[in-house]
Scaffold this motif. Structure first.
Motif, mmCIF file in Angstrom:
data_model
loop_
_atom_site.group_PDB
_atom_site.id
_atom_site.type_symbol
_atom_site.label_atom_id
_atom_site.label_comp_id
_atom_site.label_asym_id
_atom_site.label_seq_id
_atom_site.Cartn_x
_atom_site.Cartn_y
_atom_site.Cartn_z
ATOM 1 N N SER A 265 0.823 -1.210 0.000
ATOM 2 C CA SER A 265 0.000 0.000 0.000
ATOM 3 C C SER A 265 0.852 1.253 0.000
ATOM 4 N N LEU A 266 2.090 1.129 0.433
ATOM 5 C CA LEU A 266 2.955 2.300 0.473
ATOM 6 C C LEU A 266 3.305 2.792 -0.905
ATOM 7 N N THR A 267 3.309 1.926 -1.899
ATOM 8 C CA THR A 267 3.674 2.352 -3.236
ATOM 9 C C THR A 267 2.669 3.354 -3.779
ATOM 10 N N ALA A 268 1.510 3.379 -3.153
ATOM 11 C CA ALA A 268 0.514 4.344 -3.583
ATOM 12 C C ALA A 268 0.985 5.772 -3.379
ATOM 13 N N GLY A 269 1.828 5.977 -2.433
ATOM 14 C CA GLY A 269 2.315 7.317 -2.157
ATOM 15 C C GLY A 269 1.239 8.210 -1.614
ATOM 16 N N LEU A 270 0.367 7.693 -0.831
ATOM 17 C CA LEU A 270 -0.829 8.357 -0.320
ATOM 18 C C LEU A 270 -0.656 9.856 -0.147
ATOM 19 N N GLU B 91 -3.598 5.549 -8.607
ATOM 20 C CA GLU B 91 -4.487 6.710 -8.714
ATOM 21 C C GLU B 91 -3.908 7.952 -8.043
ATOM 22 N N THR B 92 -2.935 7.757 -7.150
ATOM 23 C CA THR B 92 -2.485 8.880 -6.340
ATOM 24 C C THR B 92 -1.791 9.973 -7.143
ATOM 25 N N VAL C 250 -11.933 1.208 -10.635
ATOM 26 C CA VAL C 250 -12.398 2.297 -11.487
ATOM 27 C C VAL C 250 -12.120 3.633 -10.810
ATOM 28 N N ILE C 251 -11.592 4.579 -11.576
ATOM 29 C CA ILE C 251 -11.549 5.964 -11.127
ATOM 30 C C ILE C 251 -12.471 6.776 -12.022
ATOM 31 N N ILE C 252 -12.948 7.891 -11.489
ATOM 32 C CA ILE C 252 -13.902 8.738 -12.193
ATOM 33 C C ILE C 252 -13.300 10.118 -12.401
ATOM 34 N N SER C 253 -13.334 10.588 -13.624
ATOM 35 C CA SER C 253 -12.833 11.927 -13.913
ATOM 36 C C SER C 253 -13.653 12.973 -13.168
#
Length: 542
Positions: free
Chosen positions: A16-21, A121-122, A355-358
């Motif tokens: 989860s760290l790779t997300a770079g929250l 997504e981050t 899914v991400i939403i614009s």
């Protein structure tokens, strides 16, 4: 099947760290919340159907294994049931991630962007280019129902950002899904009087016997540059590696703290094991560099007898060998993950690509319908059955007790009861069970799509101890940027040295020098930063 199908598997040891929250949403995002969309109109289990025809744009990942067809039954059925036409921006699989980033950064992205793995997504959050989808969950009753029914609140915590929100709608699995392990020639084991190995030590012993019987081959030759194998192997040694390497910052659940895995004695034991396989001629040194096709050819031609695989690829190997050798002339087993020094453990997640939403969707007059449509298609029982099995009476039939079978003349994943060379393919010819829509779901639905090989493997893994999921480190934007400046070159160095240690081109007697170099490149600073941030923000995760 490439790594992304895989594994999204948030690796338990802090992938989860790779997300770079990153940082919180912009003022514009805060200004518009779910309350602005009015009262929800649907309940879980109800079919979404727009009152008037609408068109929704979507990015489409075109996989060469089942190239897009505009006349697929999938598109007609979605439109028929929902009154929605999906307008596609099509991108080849090989260019998908790069093209997705470009379209989002230029503001040209479609409204719906699937095939996005939590963590990726981050990069789009600081600009406000994508929605904080957690603000709109009351318009997603099917998503909310599954989260509650399957007790997934803790799973979703792993994708939260520093503002307490999340920006990707992940695929939701009722139960953790296992896929990657070894495909092994069980017939060769039987001929040698050997049992199927259950641990890494037993694998070494088995490979040793096979090498003695077939001295001119490497018993084990891997694919995917060994990244799949090291991904499922490393947690059994107490660390992370391969596709799950992440930033190297691993989580110690017992101490509730983070540590830098690649400098530990556990990591040394991990690389020492693979170095021993190479040194003793049991593992093909080309495993780290060869193409997938080269690795597969060695296996199907008898030049190796064990290879890293997933269930779908094991089936492909089996089908290829049936054509070359004939049925009944061999036996392949997709074996249970081996036990390691840390026990019979496995890293697994119930979240998958999503899914991400614009953010442009907020300005669309059909914004609420867009969210309801996404919820129905990706998260409702009806939508998931449609995207997996297709249309009842056309592509499959269902008995009175709920058992689904493919319709006559259709095959997929070796599920047909009476396969024929003239069969149409559920995915290639109709568009169902593709990677853009078909992920997540109830255990019953997912199991219904599994062939006997997959079912056997899932059952063999059922009693594994699943390692606890790492909590996210809620970096703000500046903190993440500081961390990136160190962890990118640090992990490049770790991966390069790991390869050298395993191949033996760098002696393990130089381990202390390697550890000192990791510290000089910031491993201790990164670990301290991670623990400091975690301690001051962990209340946000409650």
């Amino acid at each position: 099947m490439k790594k992304k199908l895989k594994l999204f598997a948030v690796t338990v040891l802090a992938l989860s760290l790779t997300a770079g929250l990153l940082t919180g949403c912009s003022k514009k995002e805060k200004a518009k919340s779910s309350a602005d969309l009015g009262t929800p109109t649907l309940k879980a289990g109800e079919t979404f159907h727009a009152k008037k025809p609408i068109t929704i744009t979507m990015l489409y990942n075109d996989n060469p294994a089942y190239p897009l067809k505009k006349d697929w039954l999938l598109w007609d059925e979605i439109k028929k049931r929902t009154n929605v036409t999906i307008k596609l921006t099509t991108v080849p699989l090989s260019d998908y991630e790069q093209k997705r980033s470009l379209l989002i950064s230029t503001g040209d992205a479609p409204l719906i962007i699937p095939k996005t793995y939590p963590g990726s997504e981050t990069a789009y959050i600081p600009s406000g280019a994508i929605l904080p989808v957690s603000d709109y969950l009351k318009y997603m009753p099917n998503f909310e129902e599954k989260v509650e029914k399957w007790n997934m609140d803790s799973d979703l915590k792993s994708i939260k950002q520093a503002n307490g929100k999340f920006y990707v709608l992940p695929g939701l699995h009722e139960k953790a899904k296992y896929d990657y392990s070894f495909a092994i020639r069980k017939d060769m084991l039987d001929k040698a009087g050997l049992k199927v190995p259950n641990s890494w030590d037993e694998i070494y012993s088995v490979l040793k016997v096979i090498k003695a019987k077939y001295p001119n081959i490497y018993p084990y030759s891997d694919r995917w540059k060994t990244d799949a194998t090291t991904n499922f192997a490393a947690p059994t040694f107490g660390v992370s590696a391969g596709w799950g390497a992440g930033t190297g910052i691993n989580y110690d659940a017992t101490g509730d703290k983070f540590f830098f895995g690649p400098t530990t004695n556990d990591y040394k034991s991990f690389v020492t094991y693979f170095n021993k396989l190479i040194k003793d001629g049991l593992m093909d040194p080309e495993s780290f560099t060869q193409s997938d096709d080269q690795a597969k050819q060695k296996f199907v031609n008898g030049k190796s007898f064990m290879i890293g695989s997933n269930t779908q690829e094991t089936l492909v190997l089996q089908q290829t060998m049936e054509k070359n050798l004939g049925k009944g002339k061999f036996e392949i087993l997709h074996m249970r993950n081996p036990e390691g020094p840390k026990g019979d453990v496995v890293s697994a997640s119930r979240l998958e690509n999503g899914v991400i939403i614009s953010s442009k969707a907020k300005d669309n007059p059909n914004f609420k319908e867009i969210m309801e449509f996404v919820d129905w298609l990706w998260y409702s029982d009806e939508g998931q059955e449609l995207t997996k099995w297709g249309v009842e009476g056309k592509t499959y039939n269902k008995s009175s007790d709920g058992v689904r079978t493919l319709a006559k003349g259709i095959n997929f994943n070796n599920l047909s009861k009476n396969p024929s060379s003239n069969d149409k393919d559920l995915r290639k010819d109709f568009g169902f069970s593709g990677g853009v829509f078909s992920y997540g779901g109830s255990y019953e639905l997912e199991d219904s799509m599994r062939n006997d090989l997959e079912k056997t493997f899932q059952k063999s893994m059922a009693d594994k101890k699943v390692l606890p999921t790492a909590p996210p480190i809620l970096y703000d934007e500046d903190e993440r940027e500081q961390a990136n400046m160190k962890d990118t070159p640090l992990m490049d160095y770790v991966k390069a040295q790991t390869l050298k240690f395993m191949l033996g081109s760098e002696s393990l007697s130089n381990w202390d020098k390697y550890v000192a170099q990791c510290k000089a490149k910031g491993s201790e600073d990164l670990t301290k930063q991670a623990n400091d941030i975690y301690r001051k923000t962990k209340d946000k995760l409650k």
